[in-house]
Scaffold this motif. Structure first.
Motif: not given
Length: 264
Positions: A163-179
């Motif tokens: 769960a922590a790994e999925v969350e970390a990767l989703l947040r990473l992708l979201a941060a990339i997309r937000a920029r």
């Protein structure tokens, strides 16, 4: 099961966007595998739906989550676990571990910044390794416990917190997309609409009336290839967390239980 609980950000001072997002979710899930109970308003400005365990549900969960985070107007909580059966027609009438975890997740997600407001909750690491009556033998009961000598470490590998790994990767992708800039999104959206084959960037260049060099520059700046490489990893981990990475059953396997329901 995979439960998505979606909450509108800043709804106290904004118009109700639930009808809008429900229409979007219906369009994005139409004709796709993985939906168990369709998305509906639960209470207030919150939306919830149930997705199947395994690859189809995980793929859909990742796609929907990233779509919602791009809008930056929603907090997304992903909960993974058992759902009590039989399944109702609407998710607000369902109960189970996955719903409690999705509730915890969306509350955590609300504390995150716009564009990265996602959290994932599931069974604790190793929770699936429960001892059953059938697995207990006379030898296992009478055997001496194995302990490590002082200064030694156990050779038993620790279980990953998926769960922590999925969350970390989703947040990473979201941060990339937000920029990502509007020009980057223009290229990314056009590439995503084309089949994965050689010559896509040339087609994009012709469609956008820019040079292929300009397309390549935008692709690099948008980190589009990096996103495309990471997304299958997130799907695989979420599928594993939800209990199946192999062929999915014809119907979602929901365990009926006589245990006392947990309090919310």
């Amino acid at each position: 099961m995979i439960v998505l609980t979606i909450d509108q950000r800043g709804s106290t001072y904004a118009d109700d966007r639930v009808p809008e997002v429900l229409a979007e979710l219906a369009d994005l899930t139409r004709g796709r595998d993985g939906v168990v109970v369709r998305f509906e308003r639960t209470v207030g400005d919150e939306v919830q739906g149930i997705l199947a365990p395994g690859r189809a549900g995980a793929q859909l969960a990742v796609d929907l989550t990233l779509h919602l985070l791009r809008d930056q107007g929603w907090s997304v909580g992903i909960g993974v676990g058992q759902v009590e059966g039989p399944l109702p027609a609407v998710s607000r009438e369902a109960r189970g571990f996955a719903f409690y975890r999705a509730r915890d997740a969306v509350e955590r997600a609300k504390t995150r910044g716009r564009g990265t407001s996602v959290a994932v909750e599931g069974p604790p690491p190793g929770a699936g390794d429960l001892v059953t009556a059938e697995s207990v033998t006379a030898e296992s009961v009478t055997a001496e416990p194995v302990t490590a000598e002082p200064g030694e470490t156990s050779s038993e590998p620790s279980r990953p917190d998926l769960a922590a790994e999925v969350e970390a990767l989703l947040r990473l992708l979201a941060a990339i997309r937000a920029r990502r800039t509007p020009q980057g999104w223009e290229v990314a959206d056009t590439l995503a609409s084309l089949a994965d084959k050689p010559g896509r960037q040339r087609i994009v260049a012709q469609s956008l009336h820019v040079s292929e060099q300009a397309v390549s520059q935008r692709v690099r700046a948008a980190l589009w290839q990096e996103e495309e490489a990471v997304r299958p990893v997130v799907v695989r981990l979420l599928a594993e967390l939800s209990g199946s990475v192999g062929p999915e059953p014809a119907e979602p396997a929901v365990r009926s239980t006589t245990k006392k329901r947990a309090k919310s």
